[in-house]
Design a protein around this motif. Structure first.
Motif, PDB file in Angstrom:
ATOM      1  N   MET A   1       0.844  -1.201   0.000  1.00  0.00           N
ATOM      2  CA  MET A   1       0.000   0.000   0.000  1.00  0.00           C
ATOM      3  C   MET A   1       0.876   1.247   0.000  1.00  0.00           C
ATOM      4  N   ALA A   2       0.627   2.140  -0.942  1.00  0.00           N
ATOM      5  CA  ALA A   2       1.409   3.369  -1.040  1.00  0.00           C
ATOM      6  C   ALA A   2       1.032   4.333   0.077  1.00  0.00           C
ATOM      7  N   HIS A   3       2.035   5.004   0.613  1.00  0.00           N
ATOM      8  CA  HIS A   3       1.832   6.023   1.647  1.00  0.00           C
ATOM      9  C   HIS A   3       2.085   7.382   1.004  1.00  0.00           C
ATOM     10  N   ILE A   4       1.051   8.205   0.912  1.00  0.00           N
ATOM     11  CA  ILE A   4       1.138   9.489   0.227  1.00  0.00           C
ATOM     12  C   ILE A   4       1.029  10.628   1.229  1.00  0.00           C
ATOM     13  N   GLY A   5       1.965  11.557   1.155  1.00  0.00           N
ATOM     14  CA  GLY A   5       1.897  12.769   1.952  1.00  0.00           C
ATOM     15  C   GLY A   5       1.196  13.865   1.168  1.00  0.00           C
ATOM     16  N   VAL A   6       0.334  14.613   1.834  1.00  0.00           N
ATOM     17  CA  VAL A   6      -0.362  15.738   1.206  1.00  0.00           C
ATOM     18  C   VAL A   6      -0.057  16.989   2.024  1.00  0.00           C
ATOM     19  N   ALA A   7       0.593  17.960   1.398  1.00  0.00           N
ATOM     20  CA  ALA A   7       1.031  19.174   2.088  1.00  0.00           C
ATOM     21  C   ALA A   7       0.071  20.320   1.784  1.00  0.00           C
ATOM     22  N   HIS A   8      -0.504  20.901   2.840  1.00  0.00           N
ATOM     23  CA  HIS A   8      -1.510  21.954   2.702  1.00  0.00           C
ATOM     24  C   HIS A   8      -1.018  23.274   3.291  1.00  0.00           C
ATOM     25  N   VAL A   9      -1.548  24.383   2.753  1.00  0.00           N
ATOM     26  CA  VAL A   9      -1.405  25.677   3.422  1.00  0.00           C
ATOM     27  C   VAL A   9      -2.778  26.255   3.749  1.00  0.00           C
TER      28      VAL A   9
ATOM     29  N   GLY B   1       7.946   8.777   6.193  1.00  0.00           N
ATOM     30  CA  GLY B   1       8.124   7.624   5.318  1.00  0.00           C
ATOM     31  C   GLY B   1       7.191   7.563   4.127  1.00  0.00           C
ATOM     32  N   VAL B   2       6.849   8.715   3.546  1.00  0.00           N
ATOM     33  CA  VAL B   2       5.922   8.706   2.409  1.00  0.00           C
ATOM     34  C   VAL B   2       6.606   8.187   1.145  1.00  0.00           C
ATOM     35  N   ASP B   3       5.783   7.648   0.246  1.00  0.00           N
ATOM     36  CA  ASP B   3       6.261   7.171  -1.054  1.00  0.00           C
ATOM     37  C   ASP B   3       6.099   8.224  -2.142  1.00  0.00           C
ATOM     38  N   GLY B   4       5.325   9.243  -1.866  1.00  0.00           N
ATOM     39  CA  GLY B   4       5.095  10.328  -2.811  1.00  0.00           C
ATOM     40  C   GLY B   4       4.506  11.508  -2.064  1.00  0.00           C
TER      41      GLY B   4
ATOM     42  N   ARG C   1      15.277  17.682  -4.877  1.00  0.00           N
ATOM     43  CA  ARG C   1      16.089  17.073  -3.822  1.00  0.00           C
ATOM     44  C   ARG C   1      15.525  15.761  -3.287  1.00  0.00           C
ATOM     45  N   LEU C   2      14.241  15.512  -3.510  1.00  0.00           N
ATOM     46  CA  LEU C   2      13.617  14.341  -2.886  1.00  0.00           C
ATOM     47  C   LEU C   2      13.704  13.099  -3.767  1.00  0.00           C
ATOM     48  N   PRO C   3      13.832  11.922  -3.149  1.00  0.00           N
ATOM     49  CA  PRO C   3      13.928  10.672  -3.914  1.00  0.00           C
ATOM     50  C   PRO C   3      12.569  10.084  -4.284  1.00  0.00           C
ATOM     51  N   VAL C   4      11.480  10.756  -3.909  1.00  0.00           N
ATOM     52  CA  VAL C   4      10.136  10.255  -4.205  1.00  0.00           C
ATOM     53  C   VAL C   4       9.441  11.216  -5.163  1.00  0.00           C
ATOM     54  N   PRO C   5       8.419  10.755  -5.887  1.00  0.00           N
ATOM     55  CA  PRO C   5       7.677  11.657  -6.772  1.00  0.00           C
ATOM     56  C   PRO C   5       7.030  12.807  -5.999  1.00  0.00           C
ATOM     57  N   VAL C   6       7.154  14.007  -6.540  1.00  0.00           N
ATOM     58  CA  VAL C   6       6.544  15.202  -5.956  1.00  0.00           C
ATOM     59  C   VAL C   6       5.690  15.859  -7.034  1.00  0.00           C
ATOM     60  N   LEU C   7       4.456  16.173  -6.686  1.00  0.00           N
ATOM     61  CA  LEU C   7       3.534  16.726  -7.677  1.00  0.00           C
ATOM     62  C   LEU C   7       2.952  18.037  -7.178  1.00  0.00           C
ATOM     63  N   LYS C   8       3.004  19.049  -8.055  1.00  0.00           N
ATOM     64  CA  LYS C   8       2.295  20.296  -7.783  1.00  0.00           C
ATOM     65  C   LYS C   8       0.816  20.088  -8.086  1.00  0.00           C
ATOM     66  N   PRO C   9      -0.057  20.852  -7.460  1.00  0.00           N
ATOM     67  CA  PRO C   9      -1.482  20.522  -7.523  1.00  0.00           C
ATOM     68  C   PRO C   9      -2.119  20.631  -8.895  1.00  0.00           C
ATOM     69  N   ASN C  10      -1.571  21.471  -9.771  1.00  0.00           N
ATOM     70  CA  ASN C  10      -2.287  21.762 -11.011  1.00  0.00           C
ATOM     71  C   ASN C  10      -1.645  21.194 -12.275  1.00  0.00           C
ATOM     72  N   GLU C  11      -0.512  20.537 -12.129  1.00  0.00           N
ATOM     73  CA  GLU C  11       0.205  20.067 -13.312  1.00  0.00           C
ATOM     74  C   GLU C  11      -0.653  19.150 -14.176  1.00  0.00           C
ATOM     75  N   ALA C  12      -1.326  18.184 -13.552  1.00  0.00           N
ATOM     76  CA  ALA C  12      -2.147  17.247 -14.320  1.00  0.00           C
ATOM     77  C   ALA C  12      -3.322  17.959 -14.988  1.00  0.00           C
ATOM     78  N   MET C  13      -3.947  18.897 -14.275  1.00  0.00           N
ATOM     79  CA  MET C  13      -5.067  19.651 -14.839  1.00  0.00           C
ATOM     80  C   MET C  13      -4.615  20.490 -16.026  1.00  0.00           C
TER      81      MET C  13
ATOM     82  N   ILE D   1       3.695   6.878  -9.091  1.00  0.00           N
ATOM     83  CA  ILE D   1       4.121   5.899  -8.082  1.00  0.00           C
ATOM     84  C   ILE D   1       4.184   4.501  -8.695  1.00  0.00           C
ATOM     85  N   ASP D   2       3.176   4.150  -9.491  1.00  0.00           N
ATOM     86  CA  ASP D   2       3.154   2.832 -10.128  1.00  0.00           C
ATOM     87  C   ASP D   2       4.336   2.666 -11.082  1.00  0.00           C
ATOM     88  N   GLU D   3       4.647   3.724 -11.839  1.00  0.00           N
ATOM     89  CA  GLU D   3       5.773   3.660 -12.771  1.00  0.00           C
ATOM     90  C   GLU D   3       7.093   3.500 -12.023  1.00  0.00           C
ATOM     91  N   GLN D   4       7.236   4.197 -10.908  1.00  0.00           N
ATOM     92  CA  GLN D   4       8.456   4.077 -10.114  1.00  0.00           C
ATOM     93  C   GLN D   4       8.596   2.658  -9.558  1.00  0.00           C
TER      94      GLN D   4
END
Length: 227
Positions: free
Chosen positions: A1-9, A67-70, A88-100, A215-218
């Motif tokens: 199971m992937a562990h995803i961190g979500v960073a909010h302001v 210990g997040v995976d993304g 700098r991070l070894p895990v995938p990092v995504l900005k909120p709007n890139e996919a949109m 995450i799946d691709e990684q």
């Protein structure tokens, strides 16, 4: 199971992103990290200062310690800071709007953007133009600020929040698709469609689906290396 961190302001982003995970990636473990005093600091500074970059990096450090995976950032006015973190991070990092943004560019035509946090408009316009150049799309973007909408949401007036966003979208004029800048604007999607007759895109669903793909691709790449 992937562990995803979500960073909010802003706490307003929590509900829509949780709903998107529940629909598109229910098996993921999601942990929230927040620095809810950052928006007024960003608005007053007018740019991403060293202090702001340090605080965004601190959110990322908290996530890595957990210990997040993304890591998915839900803040839209901190693109430069997030890019520096991602390098700098070894895990995938995504900005909120890139996919949109990529989805809007695939649709082609004239694209509009409505925001409830004014400083995000310039940062997102720059990010959109960069992605447009990358994929060979049209970098032009029509923008509008829904003044008072975020305050309405914070005070619990969702009807006023959605109405102000729809009115701002209507002011864009002729567009083929309209993007909602903040994740917290998801509730206004149907109101925007009804008032303008134009397709409205929101970032939570696009972001969750794209991060899951990353995450799946990684994981697949790691499996191949282990063979």
């Amino acid at each position: 199971m992937a562990h995803i961190g979500v960073a909010h302001v802003t706490r307003l982003a929590k509900e829509p992103i949780r709903a998107a995970f529940a629909e598109f990636w229910p098996e993921a473990k999601v942990t929230d990290f927040g620095d809810y005093d950052l928006p007024p600091v960003r608005a007053a500074a007018g740019c991403e200062t060293p202090e702001i970059k340090h605080r965004i990096a601190s959110l990322a450090a908290q996530a890595m310690d957990a210990g997040v995976d993304g890591l998915l950032f839900t803040c839209t006015a901190f693109c430069e800071s997030i890019d520096q973190v991602a390098e700098r991070l070894p895990v995938p990092v995504l900005k909120p709007n890139e996919a949109m943004f990529r989805e809007a560019l695939m649709n082609g035509g004239r694209v509009g953007l409505v925001a409830t946090f004014a400083p995000s408009l310039q940062a997102m316009s720059d990010e959109y133009a960069a992605i447009a150049r990358e994929v060979g799309g049209n970098p032009e973007l029509q923008t509008a600020y829904a003044d008072g909408a975020m305050s309405a949401a914070l005070s619990g007036n969702s009807w006023k929040h959605d109405t102000l966003i729809a009115e701002a979208a209507q002011s864009l004029g002729k567009c083929d698709v309209i993007m909602m800048a903040q994740l917290s604007m998801t509730s206004a999607r149907n109101t925007v469609r009804e008032l303008t007759g134009i397709e409205a895109l929101t970032s939570p669903a696009s972001a969750v689906k794209m991060l899951r793909f990353m995450i799946d691709e990684q994981a697949r790449a790691s499996s191949l290396q282990a063979l």
